[in-house]
Design an enzyme around this catalytic site. Structure first.
Site, PDB file in Angstrom:
ATOM      1  N   TYR A  45       0.824  -1.195   0.000  1.00  0.00           N
ATOM      2  CA  TYR A  45       0.000   0.000   0.000  1.00  0.00           C
ATOM      3  C   TYR A  45       0.869   1.259   0.000  1.00  0.00           C
ATOM      4  CZ  TYR A  45      -3.581  -3.363   1.518  1.00  0.00           C
ATOM      5  OH  TYR A  45      -4.419  -4.450   1.618  1.00  0.00           O
ATOM      6  N   HIS A 130       0.108 -12.343   1.306  1.00  0.00           N
ATOM      7  CA  HIS A 130      -0.627 -11.382   0.482  1.00  0.00           C
ATOM      8  C   HIS A 130      -0.668 -11.806  -0.988  1.00  0.00           C
ATOM      9  CE1 HIS A 130      -1.311  -6.763  -0.229  1.00  0.00           C
ATOM     10  NE2 HIS A 130      -2.416  -7.472  -0.389  1.00  0.00           N
TER      11      HIS A 130
END
Length: 325
Positions: A45, A130
């Site tokens: 992010y 992830h």
């Protein structure tokens, strides 16, 4: 410690739109004031920006009063040749680093060390593998055993996997001893493929589901969905916009806004332990968490959505609002 509501922190990394540090801090503070004590971030992010901002916003708060999750699978490495360019993955940040897929045990440790440094924390409560869908073998055979060992040693409290793909999440639930599945955008008011096998398997195996991406990247976050809004990190196709408009019309007929209905539905399955809601500003956070704690929409609304073919008939009907406890 991880309650029914959590703040998804992709927006703190300038997802789609740049925000400043003060806005990021105010967003976390608004979530905190709403009772939120769980915060989900990742190196992905904003090339670490989300982690840095989250850590700064939580600094000074008692460490045992909140929980943080971050993710492994992408290492950030310096990229001086692209430093003047913009990150190509949807975050409005300079491309001074690049992401390198790495699900090895060494990669897991390096990623966690870097995340702890960016967050300014001495521990991470929940670590998630992830987006391993294209890296199933190393994720299952290398990253997972490394996290399993860290959990056994008490270094992390819980481990899991996060993805938009139900197939890889199914594999982890069946083949490993994970605690948590972070499901992104696959059990929403627009679509419910996780009903087929993933959610029933999680109930059977006792795996907690953290439901994220419940606005499908933004299309369900407004009262009147329209073209130009994002859906699954891309511009929403016309057919999806049309479906969202039809859902919004039914909801409005029962005095319910589309975002309120989206949040209530996403929290309504018994497998869902936590609803992870992204917010870009303090105002959005206050609105989202107020809506998430509101009384459930009337049963007649869900029945009409099912009758109109806008919602699967086997989806559990939300009966009780989530709370932040």
């Amino acid at each position: 410690m991880i309650g029914r509501l959590g703040l998804g922190c992709a927006q703190l990394g300038n997802l789609y739109t740049a925000i400043d540090d003060e806005t990021a801090s105010a967003t976390v503070a608004a979530a905190w004031d709403a009772g939120v004590r769980y915060f989900d971030t990742a190196p992905h992010y904003g090339l670490g920006l989300s982690e840095r901002r989250l850590g700064a916003a939580l600094r000074g708060r008692p460490r045992d009063s909140y929980a943080v999750s971050t993710k492994v699978g992408r290492l950030l490495v310096p990229s001086p040749s692209t430093a003047g360019e913009r990150d190509p993955d949807g975050f409005v940040v300079p491309a001074s680093e690049r992401r390198v897929w790495d699900f090895s045990a060494d990669g897991v440790m390096r990623s966690l060390t870097a995340s702890l440094d960016r967050l300014g924390l001495h521990r991470i409560d929940l670590v998630l593998i992830h987006d391993p869908e294209d890296h199933a073998r190393p994720a299952l055979e290398e990253a997972y055993p490394a996290l399993h060992a860290l959990r056994a040693e008490g270094v992390v409290r819980a481990i899991g996997v996060g993805s938009t793909r139900t197939e890889i999440l199914d594999r982890f639930v069946a083949e490993t001893d994970i605690d948590v599945v972070l499901l992104a955008g696959r059990y929403t008011l627009l679509e419910q493929p996780a009903l087929d096998s993933l959610l029933p398997a999680c109930v059977k195996r006792g795996v907690s589901v953290f439901n994220a991406g419940v606005f499908n990247s933004g299309l369900l976050a407004v009262d009147d969905p329209h073209a130009g809004l994002p859906y699954d990190y891309e511009d929403a196709p016309d057919s999806i916009v049309t479906r969202a408009k039809a859902i919004a019309k039914v909801c409005a007929g029962h005095g319910v806004s589309l975002p309120r209905a989206a949040l209530a539905f996403a929290a309504g399955h018994p497998a869902v332990r936590s609803l992870v809601i992204g917010s870009q500003t303090a105002e959005q956070a206050r609105r989202n968490f107020t809506l998430a704690a509101a009384p459930p929409p009337p049963a007649e609304m869900w029945s009409e959505l099912i009758a109109d073919g806008l919602l699967r008939s086997d989806a559990p009907i939300p009966a009780d609002p989530p709370d932040a406890s």
